[in-house]
Design a protein around this motif. Structure first.
Motif, mmCIF file in Angstrom:
data_model
loop_
_atom_site.group_PDB
_atom_site.id
_atom_site.type_symbol
_atom_site.label_atom_id
_atom_site.label_comp_id
_atom_site.label_asym_id
_atom_site.label_seq_id
_atom_site.Cartn_x
_atom_site.Cartn_y
_atom_site.Cartn_z
ATOM 1 N N TYR A 195 0.841 -1.079 0.180
ATOM 2 C CA TYR A 195 -0.081 -0.519 0.074
ATOM 3 C C TYR A 195 1.187 0.904 0.048
ATOM 4 C CZ TYR A 195 -3.776 3.331 1.355
ATOM 5 O OH TYR A 195 -4.599 4.877 1.380
ATOM 6 N N TYR A 196 1.899 0.842 1.025
ATOM 7 C CA TYR A 196 2.859 2.608 0.933
ATOM 8 C C TYR A 196 3.841 2.418 -0.422
ATOM 9 C CZ TYR A 196 7.038 4.939 1.202
ATOM 10 O OH TYR A 196 8.368 5.808 1.212
ATOM 11 N N ASN A 197 4.176 1.576 -1.229
ATOM 12 C CA ASN A 197 4.425 1.374 -2.348
ATOM 13 C C ASN A 197 3.457 2.088 -3.606
ATOM 14 O OD1 ASN A 197 7.300 0.834 -2.019
ATOM 15 N ND2 ASN A 197 6.359 -1.650 -2.111
ATOM 16 N N ARG A 199 0.825 4.150 -2.736
ATOM 17 C CA ARG A 199 1.076 5.736 -2.465
ATOM 18 C C ARG A 199 1.863 6.506 -3.088
ATOM 19 N NH1 ARG A 199 -4.304 7.827 -1.156
ATOM 20 N NH2 ARG A 199 -2.849 9.488 0.322
ATOM 21 N N SER A 200 2.866 5.717 -2.590
ATOM 22 C CA SER A 200 3.978 6.987 -2.585
ATOM 23 C C SER A 200 4.736 6.601 -4.357
ATOM 24 C CB SER A 200 5.749 6.405 -2.207
ATOM 25 O OG SER A 200 5.745 5.137 -2.599
ATOM 26 N N GLY A 201 4.200 5.654 -5.485
ATOM 27 C CA GLY A 201 4.500 6.140 -6.387
ATOM 28 C C GLY A 201 5.817 4.990 -6.697
ATOM 29 N N LEU A 202 6.727 3.940 -5.581
ATOM 30 C CA LEU A 202 6.924 3.132 -6.588
ATOM 31 C C LEU A 202 6.360 1.836 -7.474
ATOM 32 C CD1 LEU A 202 9.123 2.512 -3.229
ATOM 33 C CD2 LEU A 202 9.952 3.901 -5.094
ATOM 34 N N ALA A 215 10.061 -3.502 -4.733
ATOM 35 C CA ALA A 215 8.581 -2.995 -4.176
ATOM 36 C C ALA A 215 7.777 -4.249 -5.111
ATOM 37 C CB ALA A 215 7.775 -1.592 -5.553
#
Length: 374
Positions: A195-197, A199-202, A215
């Motif tokens: 989810y972080y990846n 949201r961060s665009g990774l 990622a």
């Protein structure tokens, strides 16, 4: 599940009699056993992957386009399901002293076919490019050819590349998921990292399966880890059949389909579709128990061969179909729908026949390219 009605190879005993015996392939009085369920599900997923890689030639009709989008959403659950099954099978009956032998056997049955098929695909694409039959031109420098082979740039075998990596880190997977509590926490952590990846665009708006980064590795590992976790902690529950699981599976599938049409279709993000696929896997596994048991046929065990080779057939057959479609002025919608349905059937049928002939004529080489499967 209805594939058996359409895909009987023309020879080999019971296979040749498939059409007349198809009625006996469905038994409502039996329960699914694990081996039968994995074989039938793997073959069905393989057929669906063929359809995933087919182009739908006509998207001018809004209703057809929406149906096709929904179909793609379901088809995109196939590879995650394969990852989960692979993780489950690796750690089913797992004992720590077996680790070295398991890793060796998996590498042997995956790495050699992976390299051989990638060489075939690179050669195929170079020839297709030289004949101006594809836009996917391969740089024929030694470096780029080597990268294309190692990284599966020209083939659909990126799935096997990740499986090889997951096999290598099997000791870590075992440590993370042998405990129910720590395993559950690890699964949640993997999903949160994904989810972080997102949201961060990774992980971008489109999944690049050839992106060799942490990622993308973690994104695919989530599905494999799901299978490993259940194999190490809930094997008896996974492989048993009971009414509660059947109802839960059917309800879950219905709810996930409703979720797509009510929310994901217009508002879905890459993160929400990732969660959709993650939840679809256990829902599908349980829901299958509601269906009549399908008798396992020998050709259903050819899923690995079909997966490895199907894009070669798709490029050729659909390339011809596209040229025919471009010359048709009337009935384009009907032709596009018929072409989409029939091309998948033709590809699978053709590859089954080729595999059966190959096994009969050159069994040793077939075992090499199929990793001794089928």
């Amino acid at each position: 599940m209805l594939i058996c009605r359409y895909l009987p190879p023309p020879t080999h005993g019971s296979l040749g009699r498939l059409g007349s015996n198809c009625r006996n392939d469905f038994d409502r009085n039996r329960q699914w056993d694990f081996s039968n369920k994995v074989t039938v599900l793997s073959f069905a997923m393989c057929v669906m992957i063929v359809y995933l890689h087919l182009k739908f030639l006509y998207l001018g009709n809004h209703t057809l386009s929406e149906i096709h989008r929904f179909l793609l959403t379901i088809l995109n659950t196939c590879v995650p399901t394969f990852f989960a099954i692979s993780g489950y099978l690796f750690f089913r009956n797992f004992k720590i002293y077996q680790l070295k032998d398991k890793i060796y056997r998996r590498l042997n049955s995956l790495l050699i076919p992976y390299l051989i098929w990638n060489v075939v695909y690179v050669a195929f694409m170079i020839v297709m490019g030289a004949l101006n039959l594809t836009d996917n031109i391969v740089d024929i420098s030694f470096k780029n050819i080597l990268i294309s082979i190692v990284n599966a740039e020209c083939s659909p075998l990126w799935f096997i590349r990740y499986l090889l990596l997951f096999v290598i880190i099997a000791p870590l997977t075992y440590c993370l998921f042998r405990s129910r509590l720590i395993g559950a926490i690890s699964l949640i952590a993997i999903l949160l990292f994904n989810y972080y990846n997102f949201r961060s665009g990774l992980l971008g708006t489109h999944i690049n399966v050839n992106a060799n980064n942490l990622a993308m590795f973690n994104y695919q590992y989530a599905y494999y880890a799901l299978g490993a976790y259940f194999a190490l902690n809930f094997r008896s529950k996974v492989e048993s059949v009971d009414e509660l699981k059947k109802r839960l599976g059917a309800i879950s599938i219905i709810l996930l389909i409703c979720l797509y049409w009510l929310y994901l279709k217009d508002n879905g993000t890459m993160a929400s579709f990732h969660l959709f696929r993650f939840l679809w896997i256990p829902a599908l596994w349980m829901a299958i128990d509601n269906l009549p048991v399908v008798t396992t046929r020998k050709w259903m065990k050819l899923a690995f061969f079909i997966y490895c080779s199907h894009m070669l057939a798709v490029y050729c057959i659909q390339g011809v179909m596209e040229k025919i479609y471009a010359r048709i002025d009337a009935f384009q919608t009907l032709f596009a729908c018929a072409e989409y349905i029939l091309t998948g059937i033709i590809v699978v049928y053709l590859l089954i026949c080729i595999a059966e002939l190959w096994k009969k004529v050159l069994p040793s080489s077939y075992r090499i390219v199929s990793g001794s499967r089928g």
